[in-house]
Design a protein around this motif. Structure first.
Motif, PDB file in Angstrom:
ATOM      1  N   ARG A 189      -9.005 -14.089  13.401  1.00  0.00           N
ATOM      2  CA  ARG A 189      -9.032 -15.119  14.437  1.00  0.00           C
ATOM      3  C   ARG A 189     -10.148 -14.877  15.451  1.00  0.00           C
ATOM      4  N   LYS A 190     -10.497 -13.614  15.686  1.00  0.00           N
ATOM      5  CA  LYS A 190     -11.600 -13.317  16.591  1.00  0.00           C
ATOM      6  C   LYS A 190     -12.928 -13.863  16.061  1.00  0.00           C
ATOM      7  N   SER A 191     -13.023 -14.031  14.766  1.00  0.00           N
ATOM      8  CA  SER A 191     -14.239 -14.564  14.144  1.00  0.00           C
ATOM      9  C   SER A 191     -14.068 -16.008  13.686  1.00  0.00           C
ATOM     10  N   ASN A 192     -12.984 -16.655  14.126  1.00  0.00           N
ATOM     11  CA  ASN A 192     -12.699 -18.055  13.763  1.00  0.00           C
ATOM     12  C   ASN A 192     -12.594 -18.252  12.251  1.00  0.00           C
ATOM     13  N   ILE A 193     -12.077 -17.238  11.571  1.00  0.00           N
ATOM     14  CA  ILE A 193     -11.813 -17.338  10.139  1.00  0.00           C
ATOM     15  C   ILE A 193     -10.352 -17.741   9.962  1.00  0.00           C
ATOM     16  N   PRO A 194     -10.068 -18.827   9.270  1.00  0.00           N
ATOM     17  CA  PRO A 194      -8.678 -19.277   9.141  1.00  0.00           C
ATOM     18  C   PRO A 194      -7.852 -18.337   8.271  1.00  0.00           C
ATOM     19  N   VAL A 355      -0.878 -13.276   2.955  1.00  0.00           N
ATOM     20  CA  VAL A 355      -1.766 -14.216   3.641  1.00  0.00           C
ATOM     21  C   VAL A 355      -3.143 -14.162   2.989  1.00  0.00           C
ATOM     22  N   TYR A 356      -3.922 -15.214   3.177  1.00  0.00           N
ATOM     23  CA  TYR A 356      -5.297 -15.230   2.667  1.00  0.00           C
ATOM     24  C   TYR A 356      -6.126 -16.178   3.512  1.00  0.00           C
ATOM     25  N   SER A 357      -7.432 -16.125   3.311  1.00  0.00           N
ATOM     26  CA  SER A 357      -8.348 -17.018   4.024  1.00  0.00           C
ATOM     27  C   SER A 357      -9.107 -17.880   3.032  1.00  0.00           C
ATOM     28  N   PRO A 358      -8.863 -19.186   3.012  1.00  0.00           N
ATOM     29  CA  PRO A 358      -9.679 -20.077   2.187  1.00  0.00           C
ATOM     30  C   PRO A 358     -11.072 -20.233   2.796  1.00  0.00           C
ATOM     31  N   ILE A 374     -10.909 -15.035   0.840  1.00  0.00           N
ATOM     32  CA  ILE A 374     -10.700 -13.610   1.096  1.00  0.00           C
ATOM     33  C   ILE A 374      -9.265 -13.233   0.750  1.00  0.00           C
ATOM     34  N   GLU A 375      -9.136 -12.215  -0.084  1.00  0.00           N
ATOM     35  CA  GLU A 375      -7.852 -11.635  -0.425  1.00  0.00           C
ATOM     36  C   GLU A 375      -7.691 -10.319   0.334  1.00  0.00           C
ATOM     37  N   VAL A 376      -6.479 -10.010   0.724  1.00  0.00           N
ATOM     38  CA  VAL A 376      -6.205  -8.863   1.594  1.00  0.00           C
ATOM     39  C   VAL A 376      -5.223  -7.921   0.902  1.00  0.00           C
ATOM     40  N   TRP A 377      -5.484  -6.613   1.013  1.00  0.00           N
ATOM     41  CA  TRP A 377      -4.524  -5.641   0.479  1.00  0.00           C
ATOM     42  C   TRP A 377      -4.342  -4.511   1.478  1.00  0.00           C
ATOM     43  N   GLY A 378      -3.268  -3.778   1.315  1.00  0.00           N
ATOM     44  CA  GLY A 378      -2.970  -2.666   2.202  1.00  0.00           C
ATOM     45  C   GLY A 378      -1.479  -2.386   2.214  1.00  0.00           C
ATOM     46  N   GLY A 379      -1.020  -1.722   3.260  1.00  0.00           N
ATOM     47  CA  GLY A 379       0.401  -1.449   3.383  1.00  0.00           C
ATOM     48  C   GLY A 379       0.802  -0.122   2.782  1.00  0.00           C
TER      49      GLY A 379
END
Length: 573
Positions: A189-194, A355-358, A374-379
């Motif tokens: 959100r700081k970079s205005n990425i949805p 969650v992901y970013s289109p 963008i796909e996210v991994w971690g945890g």
């Protein structure tokens, strides 16, 4: 060599049992047709105790879960990989295409990421925007009814957001973001990425009596014993059999060619039985190829006859051309605020991102075509040595010795457990005729079938796109107060772009079009040259889009299957 020919006449022979083949099997069998499914691997049912790998510990594997046999780990349900003994392929002119094959009932749907994204209206007509590639001969409105049907039949979680090129659907409730994903949301959100809830084909609520609900073990890659995630055999082929469908399975059967008669019409397929190494023939009124984009192209190119001297369906010399895969790049980061986490709760979630970013960018301003998500991994996944941190990387950043043995290792694992987060970009490449697969006439596989040879190189379009990925990842890490692990890939390293084929989204080898001189199949994925042969894998894709292809494969296969039923009734094929 004597070839044993079956006396049974099938209405339809389907080669391949993955997304396209599985959907075609269900729709055609449910329509009352007698169907033969020819699969190059063995039977697989994750509910079978002998085949089940879900909920097993690393020590239950002779390799402690390592990826020395299966490329995604010893418990992954992928029978196959980029390299299979006895089934080689070659590259030419410095290419490094990596071809993943999955030899099992259900194919690659057993271990995919379950990311279920629709192509949007712009994705079918991208040439109108940037002049690159070609438009599809169909549009989103042609496919939308089938996307809707796939959503309802198979199930996908997500939320309707009203995004113009990431269409809404019929969604199940999505799981809540986990802690590392909340950090990602804050940084994006700081970079205005949805950021939106992911759209994954995993059941978060009951949709029928044949399948259970996800219980958050995060092991979808092992294939689900309760059928909560989508695999072609568990959700399409096995249910069709239970419903009384006339389905004969031919397993461990490597198809050599589509057979034809004196008029050039398809009569069936020829295959090698992997167990006795003998050749067999099946007879059918219709042949449906769903072996994967490259495998179907290989079968067509090996199906030569006096009527089809250049290979079946290849009068245009387009079979194998316009091969393209998703672009891919990744980074990982250490997030200090995620250190020393309590582990008294279960944060596994589904086997994939919550969650992901289109794609959000304006290509006209950015200087490269198309986009990526963008796909996210971690945890807090299954711990193992090196599971979430590289001691050398941590030592470089913090000047301390991390890892070792005994209590020191245990303490470090507890401190750093769950503190690493990563990103993967998956983008659209441009379909180009100069990227292709062809038959290598100098080499055969262990079954005596000529193999494929690849010619594929990324263009400046893809390199610029991946550079943008890497710049974005650096910015996200900074926004989260993290430290990127490893050096940022340079221009000389092509910005860390994955080798073509590595993302396993290859499409386009039997492209769809209205002109038989420049395409292989028509808008119903029917060969221009041979009316009783259809292709329902990703081969007919004119372009990839910045989305994963599986949901579109399923929708188009259903659309083609309906067309086959109609054409058989009208006796047109």
């Amino acid at each position: 060599m004597q070839i044993k020919e079956s006396s049974t006449m099938y209405d339809v022979i389907i080669v391949g049992s993955g997304a396209g083949g599985g959907m075609a099997t269900k729709i055609l069998a449910d329509s009352g047709l007698k169907v033969a499914v020819v699969e190059a691997g063995p039977y697989f049912d994750p509910k079978d105790p002998e085949q089940m790998t879900q909920l097993k510990w690393p020590w239950e594997s002779p390799r402690r879960g390592a990826s020395t046999v299966r490329p995604f780990g010893d418990f992954d349900s992928a029978y196959g990989g980029w390299d299979i003994d006895g089934e080689p392929y070659t590259n030419k002119d410095g290419s490094n295409f990596r071809w993943f094959r999955s030899r099992m009932l259900g194919g690659r749907t057993n271990h995919w990421g379950r990311i279920a994204l629709r192509f949007g209206p712009r994705d079918f007509k991208r040439k109108n925007e940037d002049g690159l590639g070609d438009n599809w001969p169909i549009g989103y409105e042609d496919v939308r009814p089938y996307y809707d049907k796939v959503d309802k039949l198979i199930g996908v979680f997500g939320t309707n957001e009203g995004l113009p090129n990431d269409p809404d659907g019929f969604f199940l409730p999505p799981p809540k973001p986990r802690l590392h994903e909340l950090f990602y949301i804050k940084g994006a959100r700081k970079s205005n990425i949805p950021v939106y809830p992911s759209r994954l084909s995993i059941l978060t609520k009951m949709i029928n009596q044949d399948r259970g609900i996800c219980f958050y073990c995060a092991q979808c890659s092992r294939a689900c014993m309760v059928y909560a995630d989508f695999s072609a055999q568990t959700c399409l082929i096995i249910p069709a059999q239970k419903n009384g469908g006339q389905i004969d399975l031919f397993l461990n059967a490597m198809v050599r060619e589509v057979t034809t008669d004196e008029e050039g019409k398809a009569t069936g397929v020829s295959y090698i039985n992997k167990e006795d190494r003998k050749e067999y023939k099946l007879k059918g009124k219709v042949v449906v190829l769903a072996a994967s984009a490259c495998s179907s192209a290989r079968i067509l190119l090996n199906s030569k006859s006096s009527q089809h001297p250049n290979g079946l369906g290849n009068s245009s010399d387009i079979v194998g051309k316009y091969l393209h895969d998703s672009t891919g790049a990744s980074r990982a980061a250490f997030i200090p605020d995620l250190m020393n986490r309590k582990v008294s709760y279960n944060e596994d979630g589904v086997g994939g991102m919550h969650v992901y970013s289109p794609w959000w960018g304006d290509n006209k301003k950015l200087g490269f075509p198309r986009g990526y998500h963008i796909e996210v991994w971690g945890g807090m996944g299954m711990p193992n040595y090196g599971f979430g941190f590289n001691p050398n990387e941590f030592n470089k950043f913090f000047g301390t010795k991390v890892g070792g043995y005994g209590y020191g290792l245990k303490d470090d694992v507890k401190r750093y457990y769950g503190s690493v987060l990563g990103f993967g970009g998956r983008g659209e490449s441009i379909a180009m005729k100069k990227n292709y697969c062809e038959i290598d006439l100098t080499k055969v596989d262990e079954f005596g079938i000529p193999v494929l040879r690849f010619q594929y190189k990324w263009s400046d379009h893809e390199h610029k796109q991946v550079k943008h990925m890497q710049d974005t990842f650096e910015e996200l890490v900074h926004n989260m107060g993290g430290e990127a692990l490893g050096a940022k890939p340079t221009k000389e390293q092509n910005y860390g772009i994955s080798p073509p084929g590595w993302i396993i989204h290859e499409v386009g080898t039997t492209r769809m079009g209205n002109d038989p001189k420049t395409s292989v199949v028509n808008k119903f994925q029917q060969l221009h040259d041979t009316k009783n042969v259809f292709i329902v894998d990703a081969g007919p894709f004119v372009s990839q889009a910045d989305k994963n292809p599986t949901w579109t494969i399923l929708a188009l296969s259903w659309r083609t299957s309906d067309y086959i039923v109609e054409q058989l009734k009208q006796q047109n094929i």
